[in-house]
Design a protein around this motif. Structure first.
Motif, PDB file in Angstrom:
ATOM      1  N   HIS A  53       1.932  11.701   6.439  1.00  0.00           N
ATOM      2  CA  HIS A  53       1.457  11.727   5.059  1.00  0.00           C
ATOM      3  C   HIS A  53       1.137  10.333   4.520  1.00  0.00           C
ATOM      4  N   VAL A  54       1.984   9.360   4.856  1.00  0.00           N
ATOM      5  CA  VAL A  54       1.767   8.011   4.303  1.00  0.00           C
ATOM      6  C   VAL A  54       0.786   7.225   5.176  1.00  0.00           C
ATOM      7  N   LEU A  55       1.027   7.240   6.494  1.00  0.00           N
ATOM      8  CA  LEU A  55       0.181   6.433   7.384  1.00  0.00           C
ATOM      9  C   LEU A  55      -1.283   6.862   7.301  1.00  0.00           C
ATOM     10  N   SER A  56      -1.507   8.168   7.153  1.00  0.00           N
ATOM     11  CA  SER A  56      -2.898   8.625   7.076  1.00  0.00           C
ATOM     12  C   SER A  56      -3.584   8.080   5.823  1.00  0.00           C
ATOM     13  N   ARG A  57      -2.800   7.850   4.749  1.00  0.00           N
ATOM     14  CA  ARG A  57      -3.381   7.323   3.533  1.00  0.00           C
ATOM     15  C   ARG A  57      -3.691   5.830   3.628  1.00  0.00           C
ATOM     16  N   PRO A 111       1.572  11.063 -12.543  1.00  0.00           N
ATOM     17  CA  PRO A 111       1.771  10.684 -13.923  1.00  0.00           C
ATOM     18  C   PRO A 111       2.995   9.820 -14.168  1.00  0.00           C
ATOM     19  N   GLY A 112       3.984   9.957 -13.417  1.00  0.00           N
ATOM     20  CA  GLY A 112       5.182   9.167 -13.668  1.00  0.00           C
ATOM     21  C   GLY A 112       5.841   8.805 -12.367  1.00  0.00           C
ATOM     22  N   ARG A 113       6.878   7.981 -12.399  1.00  0.00           N
ATOM     23  CA  ARG A 113       7.545   7.581 -11.174  1.00  0.00           C
ATOM     24  C   ARG A 113       8.460   8.698 -10.739  1.00  0.00           C
ATOM     25  N   ARG A 114       8.203   9.224  -9.559  1.00  0.00           N
ATOM     26  CA  ARG A 114       9.022  10.330  -9.087  1.00  0.00           C
ATOM     27  C   ARG A 114       9.429  10.138  -7.652  1.00  0.00           C
ATOM     28  N   ARG A 115       9.551   8.932  -7.254  1.00  0.00           N
ATOM     29  CA  ARG A 115       9.888   8.712  -5.859  1.00  0.00           C
ATOM     30  C   ARG A 115      11.249   9.313  -5.554  1.00  0.00           C
ATOM     31  N   ALA A 116      11.306   9.919  -4.414  1.00  0.00           N
ATOM     32  CA  ALA A 116      12.585  10.411  -3.957  1.00  0.00           C
ATOM     33  C   ALA A 116      13.444   9.235  -3.563  1.00  0.00           C
ATOM     34  N   ALA A 117      14.632   9.173  -4.039  1.00  0.00           N
ATOM     35  CA  ALA A 117      15.493   8.055  -3.716  1.00  0.00           C
ATOM     36  C   ALA A 117      16.780   8.557  -3.098  1.00  0.00           C
ATOM     37  N   PRO A 118      17.268   7.859  -2.099  1.00  0.00           N
ATOM     38  CA  PRO A 118      18.556   8.257  -1.579  1.00  0.00           C
ATOM     39  C   PRO A 118      19.615   8.071  -2.650  1.00  0.00           C
ATOM     40  N   MET A 119      20.485   8.984  -2.755  1.00  0.00           N
ATOM     41  CA  MET A 119      21.483   8.898  -3.794  1.00  0.00           C
ATOM     42  C   MET A 119      22.571   7.934  -3.377  1.00  0.00           C
ATOM     43  N   ALA A 120      22.835   6.988  -4.205  1.00  0.00           N
ATOM     44  CA  ALA A 120      23.906   6.047  -3.921  1.00  0.00           C
ATOM     45  C   ALA A 120      25.018   6.271  -4.916  1.00  0.00           C
ATOM     46  N   GLY A 121      26.218   6.302  -4.417  1.00  0.00           N
ATOM     47  CA  GLY A 121      27.356   6.404  -5.302  1.00  0.00           C
ATOM     48  C   GLY A 121      27.572   7.786  -5.883  1.00  0.00           C
ATOM     49  N   ALA A 165       0.832  -1.216   0.000  1.00  0.00           N
ATOM     50  CA  ALA A 165       0.000   0.000   0.000  1.00  0.00           C
ATOM     51  C   ALA A 165       0.864   1.263   0.000  1.00  0.00           C
ATOM     52  N   THR A 166       2.063   1.160   0.577  1.00  0.00           N
ATOM     53  CA  THR A 166       2.947   2.333   0.671  1.00  0.00           C
ATOM     54  C   THR A 166       3.648   2.633  -0.648  1.00  0.00           C
ATOM     55  N   LEU A 167       3.983   1.579  -1.407  1.00  0.00           N
ATOM     56  CA  LEU A 167       4.768   1.763  -2.634  1.00  0.00           C
ATOM     57  C   LEU A 167       4.172   2.801  -3.584  1.00  0.00           C
ATOM     58  N   PRO A 168       2.877   2.705  -3.950  1.00  0.00           N
ATOM     59  CA  PRO A 168       2.350   3.725  -4.881  1.00  0.00           C
ATOM     60  C   PRO A 168       2.262   5.111  -4.261  1.00  0.00           C
ATOM     61  N   ILE A 169       2.088   5.165  -2.916  1.00  0.00           N
ATOM     62  CA  ILE A 169       1.946   6.485  -2.280  1.00  0.00           C
ATOM     63  C   ILE A 169       3.273   7.240  -2.303  1.00  0.00           C
ATOM     64  N   ARG A 170       4.380   6.511  -2.108  1.00  0.00           N
ATOM     65  CA  ARG A 170       5.676   7.213  -2.093  1.00  0.00           C
ATOM     66  C   ARG A 170       5.990   7.806  -3.463  1.00  0.00           C
ATOM     67  N   GLU A 171       5.315   7.325  -4.513  1.00  0.00           N
ATOM     68  CA  GLU A 171       5.555   7.843  -5.855  1.00  0.00           C
ATOM     69  C   GLU A 171       4.771   9.113  -6.137  1.00  0.00           C
ATOM     70  N   GLU A 172       3.863   9.475  -5.244  1.00  0.00           N
ATOM     71  CA  GLU A 172       3.000  10.603  -5.556  1.00  0.00           C
ATOM     72  C   GLU A 172       3.711  11.932  -5.339  1.00  0.00           C
ATOM     73  N   LEU A 173       3.258  12.894  -6.123  1.00  0.00           N
ATOM     74  CA  LEU A 173       3.958  14.176  -6.142  1.00  0.00           C
ATOM     75  C   LEU A 173       3.934  14.877  -4.791  1.00  0.00           C
ATOM     76  N   TYR A 174       2.863  14.689  -4.025  1.00  0.00           N
ATOM     77  CA  TYR A 174       2.800  15.422  -2.773  1.00  0.00           C
ATOM     78  C   TYR A 174       3.834  14.914  -1.772  1.00  0.00           C
ATOM     79  N   ILE A 175       4.273  13.661  -1.964  1.00  0.00           N
ATOM     80  CA  ILE A 175       5.355  13.159  -1.117  1.00  0.00           C
ATOM     81  C   ILE A 175       6.663  13.854  -1.510  1.00  0.00           C
ATOM     82  N   ALA A 176       6.889  13.975  -2.829  1.00  0.00           N
ATOM     83  CA  ALA A 176       8.089  14.704  -3.272  1.00  0.00           C
ATOM     84  C   ALA A 176       8.020  16.148  -2.789  1.00  0.00           C
ATOM     85  N   ALA A 177       6.804  16.723  -2.859  1.00  0.00           N
ATOM     86  CA  ALA A 177       6.653  18.110  -2.406  1.00  0.00           C
ATOM     87  C   ALA A 177       6.935  18.216  -0.906  1.00  0.00           C
TER      88      ALA A 177
END
Ligand code: SF4
Length: 651
Positions: free
Chosen positions: A209-213, A305-315, A182-194
């Motif tokens: 933000h996530v738990l409430s959803r 609309p697209g995958r925009r999950r914030a990802a920790p930068m590796a490397g 249930a969390t995977l699609p929510i982390r991709e949403e723009l309001y999470i990036a915002a």
């Protein structure tokens, strides 16, 4: 000012919606007669569980009954009859409710306490955390559940607590998996990036933000586990494993009824009916909560609309090829290269370089799939999926954002670099009122008091020309029109008073008149605040309207950049020229609007040599031989074309 301090409710229209939203959900639930019946039944069960042992303390320890009243059916004296030793069935049923319900609460509590945080962490953080939790989940699932409960009960004989806690642990991997999904699609949403751009901590984003959803999912899981726990507990009590005699429990009474099935079949009915009604009530109530929660979100949620999950930068780290910039530009991107390990380490951004001066507006232009948005999001290190910066330098106000520690970068996001997106509706958290979201951003960035943050939130709404800011502050995002939502998103991006605003297709989702208003607003804000803007767009009209310079991207590379006048008059790259020719405003013949043949190649399918050569009318063998470097034919102009001198003036 800590984020935790901000969790407390603000007052009036700027208050978080939790309490009022809970009241609304409750009202919707109460409109369903079946749900009301279930709630009433469960309320009765809970009251009985609390009150009955207090009113009838002797029943719990009543070992002997009345030998003359053994296995009697219902009568005026014993409304539900008597059991195999002559004790009153109704008394034991009522008093046994407490131990039965306590067992349910214990197992559900344990499974949620373990499973929900683990699922949230796995789904939101991904990467190693996800893999580690997945491994533990698989390990727990591979254990024989019932055998484990029996082993624990052999160590803690007749212990309801030990049995139910073990059951909760056994059920927790299922919770983890469901919550993660249930969390995977929510982390991709723009309001999470915002929210990340607003500088909120991961813990705060996950818990608010996530738990409430996913709260509806958690409640449904709790209902299912309550029913499962009740049935399992009954089985164990029937076997005499978890409730020491003579204490009454529904499971123990079922066992008593089964042993007397031939002599007095009635005896199994009272605990059986009580159990069945409770299991059904849990199930129906869970379904109702799920439906009501889904109704609530259906009006608010728009898929990202697209995958925009914030990802920790590796490397990521300072580019081995990019020395520190000598220019005094506010933002200097040098040799930026981004790849996605999960897609075979394909590069999606290749050696991108450009600058933005303080107060300047630069358009990042190109067709869809050229890498504009990935370039823009890499400036904030909010890359989708497992995207990572593998080379290059992003110097912003003297710091390299590509290698800046996450904690320091969090202070840059929102406070020094703001972000607005093309989907304003999904960039706002649907669970909270507009005013509360704005006030939260103000408090995170400036650490002001609650009252001051509320006042600033209203001022921000006024600054983006929203009529009646006080009213707008009380609305939920789904109650806004597209234009209003974009104005709110701009207001939130301004909350940190950023030096640079990234505007990713800010007018694409809006109708033409609203587009013009938003562009005018951006122009006015930039003029008044002196901030730089990176405008991601495919629309030359927007570029002409707002920008000082343009950076043209094609297939992951910058192919040309220049100030607008010389670029429009004489583009130095065939792709820029073709884009301009195919623009409605530049077309020499509106009846025959030119288009660029073919399409942008996907990352991983970029042709050797010049990425544009399969679509280029000027291509020669030399264009296919080797990569084309970015040249500087004249001051302030860059082009990635070896035949730039052959391109004529556009008109
Ligand atoms: S380098 Fe060759 S193929 Fe590429 S844009 Fe220039 S002329 Fe066209």
């Amino acid at each position: 000012m800590t984020t935790a301090a901000i969790v407390e409710p603000l007052d009036s229209g700027l208050a978080p919606a939790t309490d009022r939203e809970s009241t609304r959900l409750l009202r919707r639930l109460l409109r369903r007669p079946v749900t009301v019946v279930c709630m009433v039944w469960l309320a009765v069960v809970v009251i009985v569980a609390i009150v009955a042992p207090i009113l009838m303390p002797h029943v719990a320890s009543q070992n002997a009954g009345n030998i003359f009243k053994v296995l009697q059916g219902p009568s005026r004296q014993h409304l539900l009859g008597t059991d195999s030793v002559g004790r009153d069935v109704l008394d034991r049923l009522l008093v046994g409710t407490r131990v039965t319900m306590l067992g349910v609460v214990e197992s559900v509590f344990v499974t949620l306490v373990i499973g929900v945080p683990a699922g949230l962490a796995a789904g939101y953080l991904g990467g190693r955390t996800d893999r580690a939790i997945g491994w533990l989940t698989d390990l727990t699932l591979s254990l024989p559940g019932i055998a484990l409960v029996l082993v624990v009960l052999s160590i803690f004989p007749s212990s309801m607590l030990a049995g139910m806690v073990t059951l909760g642990v056994i059920l927790s991997p299922f919770t983890t998996r469901v919550v993660r999904s249930a969390t995977l699609p929510i982390r991709e949403e723009l309001y999470i990036a915002a929210a990340q751009v607003s500088g909120l901590s991961r813990f705060y984003i996950i818990t608010r933000h996530v738990l409430s959803r996913i709260l509806g999912v958690v409640i449904v899981l709790a209902a299912i586990y309550a029913a499962t726990s009740l049935v399992t507990q009954t089985g164990l009590a029937y076997l005499g494993l978890i409730v020491p005699l003579p204490a009454p429990s529904w499971g123990g009474m079922v066992g008593d009824g089964i042993s007397a099935l031939t002599n007095q079949p009635w005896l199994i009915w009272p605990p059986g009916v009580a159990m069945t009604l409770t299991v059904v009530a849990f199930g129906l109530l869970g379904d109702a909560v799920r439906d009501v929660t889904a109704e609530r979100w259906s009006g608010a949620r728009v898929q990202r609309p697209g995958r925009r999950r914030a990802a920790p930068m590796a490397g990521a780290g300072p580019s081995p090829v990019a020395p520190a910039p000598a220019s005094d530009a506010l933002l200097c991107v040098q040799n930026l290269t981004v790849r996605f390990p999960s897609r075979g380490s394909v590069r999606v951004i290749d050696d991108v370089s450009f600058e933005i001066a303080a107060g300047e507006t630069v358009g990042l232009v190109g067709e869809s799939g050229c890498g504009k948005t990935v370039t823009a999001m890499s400036l904030l290190r909010l890359l989708p999926g497992d995207g990572e910066i593998v080379a290059g330098r992003i110097t912003f106000d003297g710091r390299d954002l590509a290698s800046l520690p996450e904690e320091q970068l969090r202070r840059v996001r929102g406070r020094e670099i703001g972000l607005i997106s093309q989907e304003p509706m999904v960039s706002l958290t649907p669970a909270f009122r507009v005013g509360w979201q704005l006030a939260l951003s103000v408090r995170v960035h400036h650490g002001v008091s609650r009252r001051a943050a509320q006042a600033t939130a209203i001022e921000l709404l006024r600054s983006v020309h929203l009529p009646d800011p006080g009213l707008v502050a009380r609305l939920y995002p789904h109650e806004l029109s597209g234009g209003m939502a974009q104005r709110v998103a701009i207001a939130r991006a301004l909350a940190g008073e950023p030096k640079l605003l990234i505007a990713d297709e800010p007018t694409t989702a809006l109708d033409v008149t609203v587009q013009a208003e938003i562009l005018e607003l951006l122009r006015e804000l930039q003029r008044d605040r002196g901030m730089a803007i990176l405008l991601v767009t495919h629309d030359w009209g927007v570029v002409a309207d707002l920008c000082d310079r343009a950076v043209v991207m094609y297939a992951g590379q910058v192919v040309e950049q220049a100030e607008l006048n010389p670029l429009f008059r004489r583009p130095l790259h065939p792709y820029t020229r073709a884009l301009l020719m195919s623009d409605l405003h530049n077309a020499p013949d509106l009846d025959h609007l030119p288009s660029i043949p073919g399409s942008v190649p996907k990352p991983g399918a970029w042709p050797h040599g010049c990425h544009f050569h399969p679509r280029c009318g000027y291509a020669t063998a030399a264009c296919r031989d080797q990569p084309i470097p970015l040249e500087h034919p004249t001051a302030g102009r860059d082009t990635r074309c070896i035949h730039a001198d052959q391109l004529s003036v556009l008109r």
